[in-house]
Design a protein around this motif. Structure first.
Motif, PDB file in Angstrom:
ATOM      1  N   GLY A 161      -1.052   2.640   2.190  1.00  0.00           N
ATOM      2  CA  GLY A 161      -1.514   1.575   3.064  1.00  0.00           C
ATOM      3  C   GLY A 161      -3.005   1.315   3.015  1.00  0.00           C
ATOM      4  O   GLY A 161      -3.485   0.346   3.618  1.00  0.00           O
ATOM      5  N   LYS A 162      -3.758   2.157   2.312  1.00  0.00           N
ATOM      6  CA  LYS A 162      -5.207   1.967   2.213  1.00  0.00           C
ATOM      7  C   LYS A 162      -5.553   1.263   0.906  1.00  0.00           C
ATOM      8  O   LYS A 162      -5.023   1.591  -0.147  1.00  0.00           O
ATOM      9  N   GLU A 163      -6.462   0.295   1.010  1.00  0.00           N
ATOM     10  CA  GLU A 163      -6.850  -0.491  -0.152  1.00  0.00           C
ATOM     11  C   GLU A 163      -8.173  -0.012  -0.723  1.00  0.00           C
ATOM     12  O   GLU A 163      -9.097   0.333   0.017  1.00  0.00           O
ATOM     13  N   GLY A 164      -8.264  -0.003  -2.040  1.00  0.00           N
ATOM     14  CA  GLY A 164      -9.498   0.349  -2.720  1.00  0.00           C
ATOM     15  C   GLY A 164     -10.344  -0.875  -3.012  1.00  0.00           C
ATOM     16  O   GLY A 164     -10.101  -1.967  -2.483  1.00  0.00           O
ATOM     17  N   ALA A 168      -8.273 -10.687 -10.498  1.00  0.00           N
ATOM     18  CA  ALA A 168      -8.854  -9.414 -10.060  1.00  0.00           C
ATOM     19  C   ALA A 168      -7.714  -8.567  -9.509  1.00  0.00           C
ATOM     20  O   ALA A 168      -6.651  -9.091  -9.145  1.00  0.00           O
ATOM     21  N   ILE A 169      -7.920  -7.249  -9.469  1.00  0.00           N
ATOM     22  CA  ILE A 169      -6.868  -6.376  -8.925  1.00  0.00           C
ATOM     23  C   ILE A 169      -7.506  -5.374  -7.946  1.00  0.00           C
ATOM     24  O   ILE A 169      -8.704  -5.103  -7.992  1.00  0.00           O
ATOM     25  N   ARG A 170      -6.663  -4.833  -7.063  1.00  0.00           N
ATOM     26  CA  ARG A 170      -7.113  -3.874  -6.051  1.00  0.00           C
ATOM     27  C   ARG A 170      -6.072  -2.755  -5.941  1.00  0.00           C
ATOM     28  O   ARG A 170      -4.886  -3.035  -5.764  1.00  0.00           O
ATOM     29  N   PRO A 171      -6.493  -1.461  -6.036  1.00  0.00           N
ATOM     30  CA  PRO A 171      -5.530  -0.368  -5.879  1.00  0.00           C
ATOM     31  C   PRO A 171      -5.145  -0.185  -4.417  1.00  0.00           C
ATOM     32  O   PRO A 171      -5.959  -0.385  -3.509  1.00  0.00           O
ATOM     33  N   VAL A 172      -3.890   0.218  -4.191  1.00  0.00           N
ATOM     34  CA  VAL A 172      -3.381   0.452  -2.831  1.00  0.00           C
ATOM     35  C   VAL A 172      -2.621   1.768  -2.842  1.00  0.00           C
ATOM     36  O   VAL A 172      -1.778   2.007  -3.717  1.00  0.00           O
ATOM     37  N   PHE A 173      -2.926   2.624  -1.844  1.00  0.00           N
ATOM     38  CA  PHE A 173      -2.213   3.897  -1.724  1.00  0.00           C
ATOM     39  C   PHE A 173      -2.083   4.263  -0.252  1.00  0.00           C
ATOM     40  O   PHE A 173      -3.064   4.274   0.496  1.00  0.00           O
ATOM     41  N   ASP A 229      -8.951   9.054 -10.902  1.00  0.00           N
ATOM     42  CA  ASP A 229      -8.932   9.203  -9.452  1.00  0.00           C
ATOM     43  C   ASP A 229      -7.727   8.541  -8.785  1.00  0.00           C
ATOM     44  O   ASP A 229      -7.497   8.746  -7.593  1.00  0.00           O
ATOM     45  N   ASP A 230      -6.984   7.746  -9.527  1.00  0.00           N
ATOM     46  CA  ASP A 230      -5.831   7.072  -8.934  1.00  0.00           C
ATOM     47  C   ASP A 230      -4.742   8.093  -8.611  1.00  0.00           C
ATOM     48  O   ASP A 230      -4.281   8.815  -9.497  1.00  0.00           O
ATOM     49  N   PRO A 231      -4.297   8.166  -7.359  1.00  0.00           N
ATOM     50  CA  PRO A 231      -3.269   9.155  -6.995  1.00  0.00           C
ATOM     51  C   PRO A 231      -1.888   8.730  -7.482  1.00  0.00           C
ATOM     52  O   PRO A 231      -1.647   7.558  -7.801  1.00  0.00           O
ATOM     53  N   LYS A 232      -0.990   9.691  -7.549  1.00  0.00           N
ATOM     54  CA  LYS A 232       0.398   9.358  -7.864  1.00  0.00           C
ATOM     55  C   LYS A 232       0.948   8.457  -6.769  1.00  0.00           C
ATOM     56  O   LYS A 232       0.715   8.681  -5.584  1.00  0.00           O
ATOM     57  N   GLY A 233       1.689   7.464  -7.174  1.00  0.00           N
ATOM     58  CA  GLY A 233       2.237   6.525  -6.209  1.00  0.00           C
ATOM     59  C   GLY A 233       1.351   5.330  -5.944  1.00  0.00           C
ATOM     60  O   GLY A 233       1.679   4.482  -5.106  1.00  0.00           O
ATOM     61  N   VAL A 234       0.205   5.235  -6.640  1.00  0.00           N
ATOM     62  CA  VAL A 234      -0.684   4.092  -6.441  1.00  0.00           C
ATOM     63  C   VAL A 234      -0.003   2.816  -6.922  1.00  0.00           C
ATOM     64  O   VAL A 234       0.787   2.819  -7.875  1.00  0.00           O
ATOM     65  N   SER A 235      -0.269   1.726  -6.245  1.00  0.00           N
ATOM     66  CA  SER A 235       0.172   0.407  -6.703  1.00  0.00           C
ATOM     67  C   SER A 235      -1.047  -0.512  -6.728  1.00  0.00           C
ATOM     68  O   SER A 235      -2.140  -0.126  -6.291  1.00  0.00           O
TER      69      SER A 235
END
Length: 619
Positions: free
Chosen positions: A119-122, A112-117, A66-72
């Motif tokens: 400007g929105k955080e997961g 811990a880690i959090r996905p960001v795409f 589910d992680d989009p391209k460009g996710v950090s």
């Protein structure tokens, strides 16, 4: 005369009907949606963290479908033993690993880690406290609490949190083979223990004296049978204290969280079986025969009569299949077999040989998984989709059955077979064989004595597809502690059947693993050395390496090591990775099913099947 005519007509009609049914099966291709439990499954981040060097911590996690391209990803850290235990942001990266250099010596940390795409955080991942190491190597450690001589390891999400738990079947007795020259009475029972990947023990079950201490006596699979998002542990058990009391053999389903029995049903019966060696060969797998629901496949026998039962997920038996019901083929009736095969090929198709494994794969990409048993490709109703008839009959069976996209220029998947022989001399029907997804020969290499093992993997960068390895032996020296090979020779073939060369004998009992994550696998030797093809040793793990797969962290594959010292390790590569992140292979349906069989007798090499369904990161 009329009776003979009628008999001939009956034989003809049966043969014609069977042939037509196989052709019809070949035409039936219905593309189905992904399996229900895959749609609802959770795949967590698999976050791990290890001390890499002085004042450095290596942190790694999964890229999900589910992680989009460009996710950090934002990386958070907190001190475990400090009063202030709030996570603090320390870095952001577009990779799936990070090396944290801002730590204090002797301080314990959690990450811990959090996905960001855009400007929105997961969601924030589960936290992971920095793990211990194995003699300087980064590893997850599972403490059995006692030394052992045999261990088999399986994995699965037992509690539905998206992270894999580790299930270990072990004994202080050596791994017993039922062959008369190898068998010895068990001096200990098999214990099955489940751990969280953090090392916390969940439960322990003792299988008792009704099960001998060997992999073929009690195969084990971890799978979510009832599609509730939590995996169960499937085992062959025996209710008596006597392993020869076959009427007490059961298929047992354990609750993954507690280890308690959820359901049980009779294991395939023994009637008509001829000897202890054959009776004691048991196999287990899970197959989505209808493309939707998981079915449990249990098999017994290998050398002579073999029986396969399929159960639905409520343990109702839906079909039975018997193989080898005709005359046992051996050296004495070899010419009779050849004559029969000329007159009536289907006679020998039904009694084709068994194998040391029970692979499952969607070979024709119709959404339904097939069962590979010996030369048979068995469809959802227990009947053959096709059967190999190349260089048949022969005295022996298959030691290796490997299903994958081995030759990319050929449409669909291929199957690599390695045949062993019983005659002790070179035979024109013993060797290695590659067939397409309809059972048609692509290439075969014959004239060997006994191909005792092998595998397929991408180990050479600039060659198409995978390379196929096999090793031939002239004889075996039988001893209780194992076998000694005599007259050993090796061969490596390209995916289109060209001879590449003869690898060193150290490749025997090896397995391939993508240690550095570049898509080209390294070879892990029996002594625990890891090397590139035609290259140097890049890591050492010591003896008793079991298998490799991507279980946690980024897409690189880890190695499972069982050194008999009371602990089992999952060892990680914590070097910086140059290539870009890619989705975890755990999202691939074929990789997931291959992983379910890692506690079986022979090495299993998890391979991606080219299909990754969309996963949800939360229920």
């Amino acid at each position: 005369m009329r009776g003979k005519t009628l008999l001939f007509a009956a034989f003809f009609l049966i043969y014609f009907a069977l042939s037509c049914s196989n052709k019809q099966a070949e035409k039936e291709i219905v593309h189905l949606k992904p399996y229900p439990e895959e749609m609802k499954a959770i795949i967590g981040r698999g976050l791990v963290a290890f001390s890499q060097a002085k004042n450095q911590i290596f942190v790694s996690w999964r890229l999900l479908p589910d992680d989009p391209k460009g996710v950090s990803f934002k990386i958070y850290r907190k001190g475990v033993d400090k009063r202030d235990r709030r996570f603090k942001l320390i870095a952001q990266t577009n990779r799936t690993f990070h090396i944290d250099s801002g730590i204090q010596e002797k301080q314990r940390y959690a990450y811990a880690i959090r996905p960001v795409f855009s400007g929105k955080e997961g969601e924030l991942s589960q936290e992971f406290i920095v793990s211990t190491t194995k003699k300087g190597q980064s590893a997850l450690v599972f403490n059995l609490g006692q030394a052992y001589k045999m261990a088999r390891v399986a994995t699965g999400d037992l509690n539905g949190d998206g992270e894999l738990e580790v299930v270990i079947a072990y004994s202080t007795n050596r791994n017993i083979d039922p062959y008369k020259k190898l068998w010895q009475k068990s001096q200990d029972t098999i214990k099955v223990v489940a751990f969280r990947y953090t090392g916390e023990r969940l439960w322990t079950v003792d299988l008792g004296w009704g099960i001998e201490a060997g992999g073929v006596y009690s195969p084990m699979v971890v799978w979510d049978i009832d599609a509730d998002g939590k995996a169960e542990v499937l085992l062959k058990t025996n209710k008596s204290g006597n392993p020869l009391d076959y009427d007490s053999d059961y298929l047992t389903i354990l609750d993954g969280e507690s280890g308690k029995i959820k359901k049980e049903v009779i294991w395939p019966k023994i009637e008509g079986f001829s000897d202890y060696n054959n009776n004691s060969r048991n196999f287990l797998a899970v197959a989505h025969l209808d493309g939707k629901n998981p079915y449990i496949i249990a098999a017994r026998g290998l050398y002579k009569k073999q029986i396969i039962w399929a159960y639905d997920n409520k343990l109702n038996r839906v079909w039975e299949r018997i193989v080898g019901r005709h005359l046992d083929y051996d050296v004495k009736n070899r010419w009779l077999g050849i004559i029969w095969n000329r007159i009536w090929p289907h006679f020998f198709k039904d009694r084709a040989h068994g194998s040391h494994s029970l692979p499952v794969a969607d070979v024709n990409d119709d959404g339904k998984e097939e069962i590979f048993w010996g030369e048979h490709c068995i469809s959802e109703n227990g009947r053959d989709l096709w059967v190999i008839n190349e260089q048949m009959p022969y005295a022996g069976h298959l030691d290796i059955v490997f299903v994958a996209d081995i030759l990319p220029s050929n449409k669909g998947k291929e199957i690599y077979y390695c045949r062993e022989g019983w005659t002790g001399k070179k035979e024109n029907n013993i060797g290695m064989l590659l067939v397409d997804n309809r059972g048609k020969t692509i290439w075969g290499r014959w004239g060997y004595t006994h191909i005792d093992g092998g595998w397929c993997a991408k180990i050479i960068q600039n060659q198409e597809g995978m390379q196929c390895f096999g090793y031939d032996i002239q004889d075996k020296g039988w001893r209780h502690e194992g076998t000694k090979y005599m007259g050993l020779s090796t061969s490596l073939w390209s995916s289109d059947g060209k001879f590449i060369g003869s690898p060193p004998n150290s490749w025997v009992r090896s397995f391939p693993v993508d240690w550095d994550g570049d898509g080209v696998r390294e070879i892990c030797l029996e002594n625990g050395d890891l090397q590139k093809y035609d290259g140097p040793v890049v890591a050492k793990f010591g003896s008793e390496v079991l298998w490799g797969a991507d279980l946690f962290g980024d897409h690189r594959e880890e190695i499972v090591v069982a050194p008999q010292n009371g602990k089992v390790y999952i060892v990680f590569n914590t070097e910086s990775i140059e290539n870009l992140p890619r989705i975890t292979p755990l999202a691939d349906r074929q990789y997931k099913n291959d992983l379910s069989r890692t506690a079986m007798q022979f090495n299993v090499i998890p391979t991606e099947g080219g299909y990754m369904p969309k996963m949800r990161n939360k229920p």
